[in-house]
Design an enzyme around this catalytic site. Structure first.
Site, PDB file in Angstrom:
ATOM      1  N   SER A 140     -11.521  -1.870   2.067  1.00 34.74           N
ATOM      2  CA  SER A 140     -11.132  -2.512   3.329  1.00 34.74           C
ATOM      3  C   SER A 140     -12.357  -2.908   4.131  1.00 34.74           C
ATOM      4  O   SER A 140     -13.426  -2.285   4.005  1.00 34.74           O
ATOM      5  CB  SER A 140     -10.300  -1.516   4.147  1.00 34.74           C
ATOM      6  OG  SER A 140     -10.110  -2.003   5.446  1.00 34.74           O
ATOM      7  N   TYR A 153      -9.736   6.530   7.836  1.00 29.88           N
ATOM      8  CA  TYR A 153      -9.547   5.399   6.903  1.00 29.88           C
ATOM      9  C   TYR A 153     -10.907   4.777   6.535  1.00 29.88           C
ATOM     10  O   TYR A 153     -11.155   4.465   5.369  1.00 29.88           O
ATOM     11  CB  TYR A 153      -8.630   4.387   7.594  1.00 29.88           C
ATOM     12  CG  TYR A 153      -8.160   3.231   6.750  1.00 29.88           C
ATOM     13  CD1 TYR A 153      -7.175   3.402   5.777  1.00 29.88           C
ATOM     14  CD2 TYR A 153      -8.677   1.954   6.947  1.00 29.88           C
ATOM     15  CE1 TYR A 153      -6.718   2.319   5.032  1.00 29.88           C
ATOM     16  CE2 TYR A 153      -8.219   0.871   6.212  1.00 29.88           C
ATOM     17  CZ  TYR A 153      -7.240   1.062   5.250  1.00 29.88           C
ATOM     18  OH  TYR A 153      -6.796  -0.009   4.518  1.00 29.88           O
TER      19      TYR A 153
HETATM   20  P1  NDP Z   1       1.696  -0.992   1.948  1.00 26.62           P
HETATM   21  O1  NDP Z   1       1.843   0.041   3.010  1.00 26.62           O
HETATM   22  O2  NDP Z   1       2.445  -2.266   2.061  1.00 26.62           O
HETATM   23  O3  NDP Z   1       2.021  -0.342   0.502  1.00 26.62           O
HETATM   24  C1  NDP Z   1       1.403   0.854   0.166  1.00 26.62           C
HETATM   25  C2  NDP Z   1       1.656   1.125  -1.298  1.00 26.62           C
HETATM   26  O4  NDP Z   1       0.935   2.306  -1.666  1.00 26.62           O
HETATM   27  C3  NDP Z   1       3.113   1.392  -1.610  1.00 26.62           C
HETATM   28  O5  NDP Z   1       3.376   0.883  -2.887  1.00 26.62           O
HETATM   29  C4  NDP Z   1       3.187   2.924  -1.595  1.00 26.62           C
HETATM   30  O6  NDP Z   1       4.232   3.459  -2.422  1.00 26.62           O
HETATM   31  C5  NDP Z   1       1.850   3.255  -2.211  1.00 26.62           C
HETATM   32  N1  NDP Z   1       1.371   4.600  -1.906  1.00 26.62           N
HETATM   33  C6  NDP Z   1       1.074   5.124  -0.698  1.00 26.62           C
HETATM   34  N2  NDP Z   1       0.655   6.400  -0.841  1.00 26.62           N
HETATM   35  C7  NDP Z   1       0.684   6.666  -2.166  1.00 26.62           C
HETATM   36  C8  NDP Z   1       0.392   7.813  -2.947  1.00 26.62           C
HETATM   37  N3  NDP Z   1      -0.061   8.944  -2.370  1.00 26.62           N
HETATM   38  N4  NDP Z   1       0.564   7.749  -4.290  1.00 26.62           N
HETATM   39  C9  NDP Z   1       1.013   6.609  -4.879  1.00 26.62           C
HETATM   40  N5  NDP Z   1       1.315   5.502  -4.184  1.00 26.62           N
HETATM   41  C10 NDP Z   1       1.153   5.533  -2.846  1.00 26.62           C
HETATM   42  O7  NDP Z   1       0.121  -1.260   1.864  1.00 26.62           O
HETATM   43  P2  NDP Z   1      -0.701  -2.590   1.564  1.00 26.62           P
HETATM   44  O8  NDP Z   1      -0.112  -3.329   0.446  1.00 26.62           O
HETATM   45  O9  NDP Z   1      -0.958  -3.266   2.841  1.00 26.62           O
HETATM   46  O10 NDP Z   1      -2.092  -1.934   1.121  1.00 26.62           O
HETATM   47  C11 NDP Z   1      -2.490  -1.795  -0.226  1.00 26.62           C
HETATM   48  C12 NDP Z   1      -3.954  -1.369  -0.230  1.00 26.62           C
HETATM   49  O11 NDP Z   1      -4.740  -2.352   0.447  1.00 26.62           O
HETATM   50  C13 NDP Z   1      -4.199  -0.050   0.490  1.00 26.62           C
HETATM   51  O12 NDP Z   1      -5.193   0.686  -0.184  1.00 26.62           O
HETATM   52  C14 NDP Z   1      -4.716  -0.482   1.849  1.00 26.62           C
HETATM   53  O13 NDP Z   1      -5.524   0.496   2.425  1.00 26.62           O
HETATM   54  C15 NDP Z   1      -5.505  -1.719   1.466  1.00 26.62           C
HETATM   55  N6  NDP Z   1      -5.718  -2.649   2.559  1.00 26.62           N
HETATM   56  C16 NDP Z   1      -4.665  -3.271   3.174  1.00 26.62           C
HETATM   57  C17 NDP Z   1      -4.907  -4.163   4.196  1.00 26.62           C
HETATM   58  C18 NDP Z   1      -3.817  -4.912   4.898  1.00 26.62           C
HETATM   59  O14 NDP Z   1      -4.117  -5.638   5.845  1.00 26.62           O
HETATM   60  N7  NDP Z   1      -2.562  -4.805   4.492  1.00 26.62           N
HETATM   61  C19 NDP Z   1      -6.272  -4.427   4.666  1.00 26.62           C
HETATM   62  C20 NDP Z   1      -7.303  -3.729   3.949  1.00 26.62           C
HETATM   63  C21 NDP Z   1      -7.013  -2.883   2.933  1.00 26.62           C
HETATM   64  P3  NDP Z   1       5.736   3.691  -1.848  1.00 26.62           P
HETATM   65  O15 NDP Z   1       6.357   2.330  -1.761  1.00 26.62           O
HETATM   66  O16 NDP Z   1       6.392   4.555  -2.854  1.00 26.62           O
HETATM   67  O17 NDP Z   1       5.585   4.313  -0.504  1.00 26.62           O
END
Ligand code: NDP
Length: 242
Positions: A140, A153
């Protein structure tokens, strides 16, 4: 069978990455933590585009679950190779450090940083034997420059950035690349509460990004042709200075 594992593939950026990798002819292992309905939706979208794969439910931050579920899959599918690993699962829990509870620190670090370690260590064994692999870590902007209210984070993502650079040097000789992608504001559940109209002024491209725009970069790093790019962090943030 040529496989790709995407952690947190049930929603948002992870879902778009699953679809991208399926389009690149990978059998996609879609990991998720709890949201089965959304994970099934990823699978049907992926199948709708002619791809295939399966769901793997485990918490990336829980070593016992990673070992049991992912380790079990690897053992049972000895003829299959996970060639591409995308460490995408992540959570945020924003609060100023002075008010941060231990659990808020632990959960965020555990998911991104420990999750990276538990999953990558398991998958790497086979990549080393096959002398081929592509590891892409979703970090990020917060991990590059640090953002107030996100010390947990920023620390987690900053840790993964440093680990990306270190591991790239360990495994380069085996034709395994390790890179990171650092999104800015991307339209997913994670940014649902943010006001795009208000934040637009901070972004040169003047909008939030789409998950598919992050997946495009992941596909680039995942390709065989990107063999000479490793230890890199690519920002996908509409031009925000980082
Ligand atoms: P979302 O909140 O939309 O989705 C998160 C995903 O991660 C879901 O599929 C969730 O599964 C899964 N997840 C969360 N915790 C765990 C765990 N402990 N074990 C397995 N799976 C897990 O997030 P984003 O798509 O926005 O983010 C994806 C990545 O991108 C993250 O690492 C985030 O930090 C990073 N990011 C996102 C940004 C943004 O603006 N959106 C910006 C910068 C980085 P479930 O559906 O089962 O809960």
């Amino acid at each position: 069978m040529k496989c790709a594992l995407v952690t947190g593939g049930s929603r948002g950026i992870g879902r778009a990455i699953c679809i991208k990798l399926a389009a690149m002819d990978y059998y996609v292992l879609v990991n998720y933590k709890a949201n089965e309905e959304e994970a099934e939706k990823t699978m049907s979208l992926l199948r709708g585009k002619g791809g295939n794969g399966e769901l793997l439910k485990f918490d990336v931050g829980n070593k016992a679950q990673v070992t049991q579920v992912l380790g079990g899959w690897i053992e049972k599918n000895a003829e299959s190779n996970i060639e591409v690993l995308v460490n995408n699962a992540g959570v945020k829990d924003d609060v100023l450090l002075m008010w941060m509870k231990d659990e808020q620190w632990d959960t965020v670090i555990n998911t991104s940083l420990n999750g990276f370690f538990y999953v990558t260590k398991l998958v790497l064994q086979n990549m080393l034997m096959q002398k081929y692999g592509r590891i892409i870590n979703i970090v990020s902007l917060s991990g590059l420059k640090g953002l107030p209210g996100q010390t947990n984070y920023s620390a987690a993502k900053g840790g993964v950035i440093a680990a990306t650079k270190a591991l790239a040097q360990e495994v380069g000789r085996r034709n395994i690349t390790v890179n990171a992608v650092a999104p800015g504001f991307i339209k997913t559940d994670m940014t649902e509460g943010l006001d795009e109209k208000q934040l637009r002024s901070l972004i040169p491209v003047s909008r939030f990004g789409e998950p598919e725009e992050v997946a495009h970069a992941v596909g680039f790093f995942a390709s065989a042709e990107s063999a000479y790019i490793t230890g890199e962090v690519l920002s996908i943030n509409g031009g925000m200075y980082s």
